[in-house]
Design a protein around this motif. Structure first.
Motif, PDB file in Angstrom:
ATOM      1  N   LEU A 253      41.057 -64.687   3.502  1.00 10.69           N
ATOM      2  CA  LEU A 253      42.409 -65.223   3.669  1.00 10.69           C
ATOM      3  C   LEU A 253      42.357 -66.707   4.020  1.00 10.69           C
ATOM      4  CD1 LEU A 253      45.481 -64.546   3.872  1.00 10.69           C
ATOM      5  CD2 LEU A 253      45.082 -64.119   6.300  1.00 10.69           C
ATOM      6  N   TRP A 254      41.423 -67.071   4.892  1.00  8.13           N
ATOM      7  CA  TRP A 254      41.281 -68.464   5.309  1.00  8.13           C
ATOM      8  C   TRP A 254      40.804 -69.351   4.159  1.00  8.13           C
ATOM      9  CZ3 TRP A 254      36.498 -70.805   7.785  1.00  8.13           C
ATOM     10  CH2 TRP A 254      36.756 -72.092   8.257  1.00  8.13           C
ATOM     11  N   LEU A 255      39.859 -68.855   3.349  1.00  8.01           N
ATOM     12  CA  LEU A 255      39.403 -69.625   2.189  1.00  8.01           C
ATOM     13  C   LEU A 255      40.563 -69.885   1.236  1.00  8.01           C
ATOM     14  CD1 LEU A 255      35.964 -67.943   1.370  1.00  8.01           C
ATOM     15  CD2 LEU A 255      36.355 -70.160   2.464  1.00  8.01           C
ATOM     16  N   ALA A 256      41.383 -68.864   1.003  1.00  8.86           N
ATOM     17  CA  ALA A 256      42.551 -69.039   0.130  1.00  8.86           C
ATOM     18  C   ALA A 256      43.538 -70.020   0.741  1.00  8.86           C
ATOM     19  CB  ALA A 256      43.219 -67.688  -0.125  1.00  8.86           C
ATOM     20  N   TRP A 257      43.725 -69.952   2.050  1.00  8.71           N
ATOM     21  CA  TRP A 257      44.640 -70.876   2.739  1.00  8.71           C
ATOM     22  C   TRP A 257      44.180 -72.316   2.572  1.00  8.71           C
ATOM     23  CZ3 TRP A 257      44.007 -74.121   7.039  1.00  8.71           C
ATOM     24  CH2 TRP A 257      45.196 -74.611   7.597  1.00  8.71           C
ATOM     25  N   GLN A 258      42.861 -72.536   2.701  1.00  5.59           N
ATOM     26  CA  GLN A 258      42.335 -73.892   2.553  1.00  5.59           C
ATOM     27  C   GLN A 258      42.628 -74.451   1.169  1.00  5.59           C
ATOM     28  OE1 GLN A 258      38.306 -74.609   4.298  1.00  5.59           O
ATOM     29  NE2 GLN A 258      38.454 -72.429   4.786  1.00  5.59           N
TER      30      GLN A 258
ATOM     31  N   SER B 129      53.454 -70.751  -1.308  1.00  7.05           N
ATOM     32  CA  SER B 129      54.184 -69.541  -1.686  1.00  7.05           C
ATOM     33  C   SER B 129      53.229 -68.500  -2.267  1.00  7.05           C
ATOM     34  CB  SER B 129      55.271 -69.891  -2.704  1.00  7.05           C
ATOM     35  OG  SER B 129      55.922 -68.725  -3.139  1.00  7.05           O
ATOM     36  N   ALA B 130      52.325 -68.943  -3.125  1.00 10.21           N
ATOM     37  CA  ALA B 130      51.340 -68.018  -3.706  1.00 10.21           C
ATOM     38  C   ALA B 130      50.428 -67.468  -2.616  1.00 10.21           C
ATOM     39  CB  ALA B 130      50.525 -68.734  -4.781  1.00 10.21           C
ATOM     40  N   TRP B 131      50.069 -68.303  -1.628  1.00 12.98           N
ATOM     41  CA  TRP B 131      49.208 -67.831  -0.547  1.00 12.98           C
ATOM     42  C   TRP B 131      49.903 -66.722   0.235  1.00 12.98           C
ATOM     43  CZ3 TRP B 131      49.655 -68.198   4.906  1.00 12.98           C
ATOM     44  CH2 TRP B 131      48.519 -67.784   5.604  1.00 12.98           C
TER      45      TRP B 131
ATOM     46  N   ASP C 197      50.310 -63.584  -2.409  1.00  8.69           N
ATOM     47  CA  ASP C 197      49.111 -62.984  -2.970  1.00  8.69           C
ATOM     48  C   ASP C 197      48.000 -62.732  -1.951  1.00  8.69           C
ATOM     49  OD1 ASP C 197      50.395 -63.163  -5.406  1.00  8.69           O
ATOM     50  OD2 ASP C 197      49.372 -65.005  -5.998  1.00  8.69           O
ATOM     51  N   HIS C 198      48.035 -63.410  -0.816  1.00  8.16           N
ATOM     52  CA  HIS C 198      46.920 -63.309   0.123  1.00  8.16           C
ATOM     53  C   HIS C 198      47.349 -62.831   1.516  1.00  8.16           C
ATOM     54  CE1 HIS C 198      44.323 -65.179  -2.838  1.00  8.16           C
ATOM     55  NE2 HIS C 198      45.311 -66.012  -3.079  1.00  8.16           N
ATOM     56  N   LEU C 199      48.271 -63.545   2.149  1.00  6.31           N
ATOM     57  CA  LEU C 199      48.645 -63.209   3.523  1.00  6.31           C
ATOM     58  C   LEU C 199      49.250 -61.811   3.633  1.00  6.31           C
ATOM     59  CD1 LEU C 199      49.044 -64.061   6.520  1.00  6.31           C
ATOM     60  CD2 LEU C 199      51.331 -64.777   5.841  1.00  6.31           C
ATOM     61  N   ASP C 200      50.290 -61.546   2.871  1.00  3.80           N
ATOM     62  CA  ASP C 200      50.988 -60.266   3.002  1.00  3.80           C
ATOM     63  C   ASP C 200      50.072 -59.066   2.737  1.00  3.80           C
ATOM     64  OD1 ASP C 200      53.218 -61.707   3.712  1.00  3.80           O
ATOM     65  OD2 ASP C 200      54.179 -61.552   1.750  1.00  3.80           O
ATOM     66  N   PRO C 201      49.298 -59.059   1.634  1.00  5.31           N
ATOM     67  CA  PRO C 201      48.403 -57.917   1.428  1.00  5.31           C
ATOM     68  C   PRO C 201      47.320 -57.801   2.510  1.00  5.31           C
ATOM     69  CG  PRO C 201      48.656 -59.149  -0.617  1.00  5.31           C
ATOM     70  CD  PRO C 201      49.320 -59.946   0.463  1.00  5.31           C
ATOM     71  N   CYS C 202      46.799 -58.929   2.965  1.00  2.81           N
ATOM     72  CA  CYS C 202      45.762 -58.896   3.999  1.00  2.81           C
ATOM     73  C   CYS C 202      46.295 -58.301   5.294  1.00  2.81           C
ATOM     74  CB  CYS C 202      45.223 -60.307   4.243  1.00  2.81           C
ATOM     75  SG  CYS C 202      43.936 -60.376   5.500  1.00  2.81           S
TER      76      CYS C 202
END
Length: 194
Positions: A127-132, A146-148, A151-156
């Motif tokens: 999640l952090w790598l995607a955030w960066q 928005s994509a983060w 696609d990443h935060l909510d599912p995680c």
């Protein structure tokens, strides 16, 4: 003859600006990659292209050694693992917890010792790598955050905080990391010792 009543939708201009930002970011990445690989991009010639196939095998192996894999935390060994975990803890405790995690409940679990849960470390690091990557307008334009989230935060967070997630045995004030720890299983991640 163009229709005099036709108006360009306002959103179209925003889409064009996003595409321009993404194109500029891609151009910058290509330039950085090619300069990093060749030193000088503009001096390549047809002779260089013809000689590329005749490259000694040692040079090809040296180039492979220069390749850096993404720093996914489960692939790192100490001290790199410890440094990456320290940086992850700073991000989780400084950004994620205060900004996105409400009070834990039976429907939304959280363990204050999350860094002792390997599954949580792996998911939060991804999640952090995607955030960066996705919060930098230079690399992703204006739609990255928005994509983060989508696609990443909510599912995680759904996976981590679910009643069957890695914190299932942890309740407020009680911490159980071994409730999900399987016995050692042979895998590709474990290399046999020589």
């Amino acid at each position: 003859m163009p229709d005099p009543e036709f108006e360009v939708p306002v959103g179209l201009f925003q889409d064009i600006e996003d595409l321009k930002a993404q194109l500029a970011a891609l151009n910058a990445q290509v330039k950085a990659l090619t300069e990093g690989a060749d030193g000088d991009v503009g001096e390549a010639s047809a002779d260089d292209d013809a000689d590329a196939g005749d490259e000694p095998e040692e040079d090809a192996e040296a180039e492979d050694d220069d390749w850096q894999f993404p720093p996914f935390i489960l692939l790192l060994d100490p001290p790199q693992y410890d440094e990456e975990l320290r940086a992850l803890i700073e991000w989780v405790e400084g950004v994620l917890v205060p900004g996105y995690l409400g009070e834990p409940s039976s429907d939304a679990r959280w363990c204050h010792l999350w860094f002792e849960h390997p599954v949580a470390i792996a998911r939060l690091h991804a999640l952090w790598l995607a955030w960066q990557e996705l919060t930098d307008p230079a690399t992703c334009g204006y739609t990255g955050p928005s994509a983060w989230h989508r696609d990443h935060l909510d599912p995680c967070l759904r996976e981590l905080r679910a009643s069957t997630g890695p914190f299932a045995g942890c309740t407020k004030g009680e911490h159980q990391v071994d409730h999900r720890m399987p016995s050692t299983v042979p895998s590709a991640w474990n290399r046999p010792e020589d």
